[in-house]
Design a protein around this motif. Structure first.
Motif, PDB file in Angstrom:
ATOM      1  N   GLY A 149       0.823  -1.191   0.000  1.00  0.00           N
ATOM      2  CA  GLY A 149       0.000   0.000   0.000  1.00  0.00           C
ATOM      3  C   GLY A 149       0.858   1.242   0.000  1.00  0.00           C
ATOM      4  O   GLY A 149       2.087   1.171   0.062  1.00  0.00           O
ATOM      5  N   TYR A 150       0.195   2.380  -0.070  1.00  0.00           N
ATOM      6  CA  TYR A 150       0.921   3.639  -0.045  1.00  0.00           C
ATOM      7  C   TYR A 150       0.110   4.689   0.695  1.00  0.00           C
ATOM      8  O   TYR A 150      -1.094   4.522   0.914  1.00  0.00           O
ATOM      9  CB  TYR A 150       1.273   4.114  -1.455  1.00  0.00           C
ATOM     10  CG  TYR A 150       0.096   4.442  -2.324  1.00  0.00           C
ATOM     11  CD1 TYR A 150      -0.430   5.733  -2.352  1.00  0.00           C
ATOM     12  CD2 TYR A 150      -0.499   3.473  -3.119  1.00  0.00           C
ATOM     13  CE1 TYR A 150      -1.517   6.040  -3.154  1.00  0.00           C
ATOM     14  CE2 TYR A 150      -1.577   3.773  -3.918  1.00  0.00           C
ATOM     15  CZ  TYR A 150      -2.082   5.049  -3.936  1.00  0.00           C
ATOM     16  OH  TYR A 150      -3.167   5.354  -4.724  1.00  0.00           O
ATOM     17  N   SER A 151       0.799   5.750   1.084  1.00  0.00           N
ATOM     18  CA  SER A 151       0.144   6.835   1.796  1.00  0.00           C
ATOM     19  C   SER A 151       0.792   8.158   1.419  1.00  0.00           C
ATOM     20  O   SER A 151       2.003   8.230   1.211  1.00  0.00           O
ATOM     21  CB  SER A 151       0.263   6.634   3.307  1.00  0.00           C
ATOM     22  OG  SER A 151      -0.283   7.735   3.988  1.00  0.00           O
ATOM     23  N   LYS A 152      -0.042   9.205   1.362  1.00  0.00           N
ATOM     24  CA  LYS A 152       0.456  10.553   1.125  1.00  0.00           C
ATOM     25  C   LYS A 152       0.598  11.317   2.438  1.00  0.00           C
ATOM     26  O   LYS A 152       1.076  12.432   2.448  1.00  0.00           O
ATOM     27  CB  LYS A 152      -0.490  11.310   0.197  1.00  0.00           C
ATOM     28  CG  LYS A 152      -0.531  10.748  -1.192  1.00  0.00           C
ATOM     29  CD  LYS A 152      -1.463  11.554  -2.076  1.00  0.00           C
ATOM     30  CE  LYS A 152      -1.499  10.961  -3.475  1.00  0.00           C
ATOM     31  NZ  LYS A 152      -2.393  11.713  -4.351  1.00  0.00           N
ATOM     32  N   LYS A 153       0.162  10.698   3.528  1.00  0.00           N
ATOM     33  CA  LYS A 153       0.251  11.333   4.841  1.00  0.00           C
ATOM     34  C   LYS A 153       1.702  11.375   5.317  1.00  0.00           C
ATOM     35  O   LYS A 153       2.561  10.673   4.796  1.00  0.00           O
ATOM     36  CB  LYS A 153      -0.583  10.573   5.873  1.00  0.00           C
ATOM     37  CG  LYS A 153      -2.063  10.592   5.623  1.00  0.00           C
ATOM     38  CD  LYS A 153      -2.770   9.831   6.723  1.00  0.00           C
ATOM     39  CE  LYS A 153      -4.256   9.716   6.472  1.00  0.00           C
ATOM     40  NZ  LYS A 153      -4.925   8.939   7.516  1.00  0.00           N
ATOM     41  N   ASP A 154       1.932  12.157   6.359  1.00  0.00           N
ATOM     42  CA  ASP A 154       3.240  12.231   6.988  1.00  0.00           C
ATOM     43  C   ASP A 154       3.663  10.843   7.487  1.00  0.00           C
ATOM     44  O   ASP A 154       2.860  10.125   8.090  1.00  0.00           O
ATOM     45  CB  ASP A 154       3.175  13.222   8.154  1.00  0.00           C
ATOM     46  CG  ASP A 154       4.467  13.289   8.925  1.00  0.00           C
ATOM     47  OD1 ASP A 154       5.496  13.653   8.314  1.00  0.00           O
ATOM     48  OD2 ASP A 154       4.445  12.949  10.127  1.00  0.00           O
ATOM     49  N   ARG A 155       4.900  10.490   7.231  1.00  0.00           N
ATOM     50  CA  ARG A 155       5.413   9.162   7.560  1.00  0.00           C
ATOM     51  C   ARG A 155       5.280   8.833   9.048  1.00  0.00           C
ATOM     52  O   ARG A 155       4.829   7.748   9.413  1.00  0.00           O
ATOM     53  CB  ARG A 155       6.882   9.080   7.123  1.00  0.00           C
ATOM     54  CG  ARG A 155       7.567   7.787   7.425  1.00  0.00           C
ATOM     55  CD  ARG A 155       8.960   7.755   6.824  1.00  0.00           C
ATOM     56  NE  ARG A 155       9.713   8.974   7.030  1.00  0.00           N
ATOM     57  CZ  ARG A 155      10.587   9.166   8.021  1.00  0.00           C
ATOM     58  NH1 ARG A 155      10.806   8.220   8.893  1.00  0.00           N
ATOM     59  NH2 ARG A 155      11.247  10.303   8.123  1.00  0.00           N
ATOM     60  N   ILE A 156       5.654   9.747   9.922  1.00  0.00           N
ATOM     61  CA  ILE A 156       5.598   9.498  11.363  1.00  0.00           C
ATOM     62  C   ILE A 156       4.148   9.292  11.807  1.00  0.00           C
ATOM     63  O   ILE A 156       3.852   8.392  12.594  1.00  0.00           O
ATOM     64  CB  ILE A 156       6.236  10.672  12.145  1.00  0.00           C
ATOM     65  CG1 ILE A 156       7.681  10.918  11.695  1.00  0.00           C
ATOM     66  CG2 ILE A 156       6.149  10.437  13.639  1.00  0.00           C
ATOM     67  CD1 ILE A 156       8.612   9.747  11.868  1.00  0.00           C
ATOM     68  N   THR A 157       3.241  10.094  11.288  1.00  0.00           N
ATOM     69  CA  THR A 157       1.820   9.987  11.642  1.00  0.00           C
ATOM     70  C   THR A 157       1.253   8.649  11.206  1.00  0.00           C
ATOM     71  O   THR A 157       0.572   7.970  11.982  1.00  0.00           O
ATOM     72  CB  THR A 157       1.018  11.125  10.978  1.00  0.00           C
ATOM     73  OG1 THR A 157       1.576  12.373  11.371  1.00  0.00           O
ATOM     74  CG2 THR A 157      -0.445  11.060  11.354  1.00  0.00           C
ATOM     75  N   ILE A 158       1.526   8.249   9.978  1.00  0.00           N
ATOM     76  CA  ILE A 158       0.951   7.013   9.465  1.00  0.00           C
ATOM     77  C   ILE A 158       1.539   5.789  10.165  1.00  0.00           C
ATOM     78  O   ILE A 158       0.827   4.812  10.410  1.00  0.00           O
ATOM     79  CB  ILE A 158       1.092   6.912   7.921  1.00  0.00           C
ATOM     80  CG1 ILE A 158       0.138   5.842   7.357  1.00  0.00           C
ATOM     81  CG2 ILE A 158       2.477   6.575   7.496  1.00  0.00           C
ATOM     82  CD1 ILE A 158      -1.287   6.186   7.458  1.00  0.00           C
ATOM     83  N   ILE A 159       2.792   5.829  10.535  1.00  0.00           N
ATOM     84  CA  ILE A 159       3.391   4.700  11.266  1.00  0.00           C
ATOM     85  C   ILE A 159       2.688   4.521  12.604  1.00  0.00           C
ATOM     86  O   ILE A 159       2.376   3.397  13.008  1.00  0.00           O
ATOM     87  CB  ILE A 159       4.910   4.895  11.441  1.00  0.00           C
ATOM     88  CG1 ILE A 159       5.614   4.732  10.092  1.00  0.00           C
ATOM     89  CG2 ILE A 159       5.477   3.902  12.460  1.00  0.00           C
ATOM     90  CD1 ILE A 159       7.082   5.098  10.104  1.00  0.00           C
ATOM     91  N   SER A 160       2.397   5.614  13.299  1.00  0.00           N
ATOM     92  CA  SER A 160       1.677   5.534  14.579  1.00  0.00           C
ATOM     93  C   SER A 160       0.273   4.974  14.391  1.00  0.00           C
ATOM     94  O   SER A 160      -0.187   4.144  15.175  1.00  0.00           O
ATOM     95  CB  SER A 160       1.594   6.913  15.229  1.00  0.00           C
ATOM     96  OG  SER A 160       2.871   7.370  15.575  1.00  0.00           O
TER      97      SER A 160
END
Length: 103
Positions: free
Chosen positions: A8-19
């Motif tokens: 998958g992929y995300s355009k959100k901030d990396r730190i936010t999405i990992i949490s």
């Protein structure tokens, strides 16, 4: 043990999405391994009961754009190993300032 491979992929901030992903996975199973290859991609391996995979997938889809997954209509109580590869879009410009060394 059954194995599934998701990406998958995300355009959100990396730190936010990992949490967010960590919180979601902990509700349905647990993270066995976490490898961050760069600020562009990471890989999670998770162990989840087969009966909870559909709920996990639906919750992850709220935070990530995931590829398709063919659900099992007769889930067992067996544990499954899920490998999730996540790509972060809009990143990759991580620059670390290196101070000049005198001399």
């Amino acid at each position: 043990m059954k194995r599934l491979y998701w990406s998958g992929y995300s355009k959100k901030d990396r730190i936010t999405i990992i949490s967010e992903i960590e919180e979601i996975v902990n509700r349905h199973g647990f993270i066995m391994d976490f490898k961050q290859y760069s600020d562009l991609t990471l890989m999670l391996s998770m162990e989840v009961a087969e009966s909870k995979i559909e709920a996990l997938y639906e919750d992850l889809c709220k935070s990530l754009t995931l590829g398709t997954w063919e659900k099992n209509n007769d889930p067992q109580e067996d544990e499954c190993l899920i490998f999730l590869n996540i790509t972060f879009l809009g990143t990759g410009r991580h620059i670390i300032e290196v101070p000049s060394i005198p001399g």
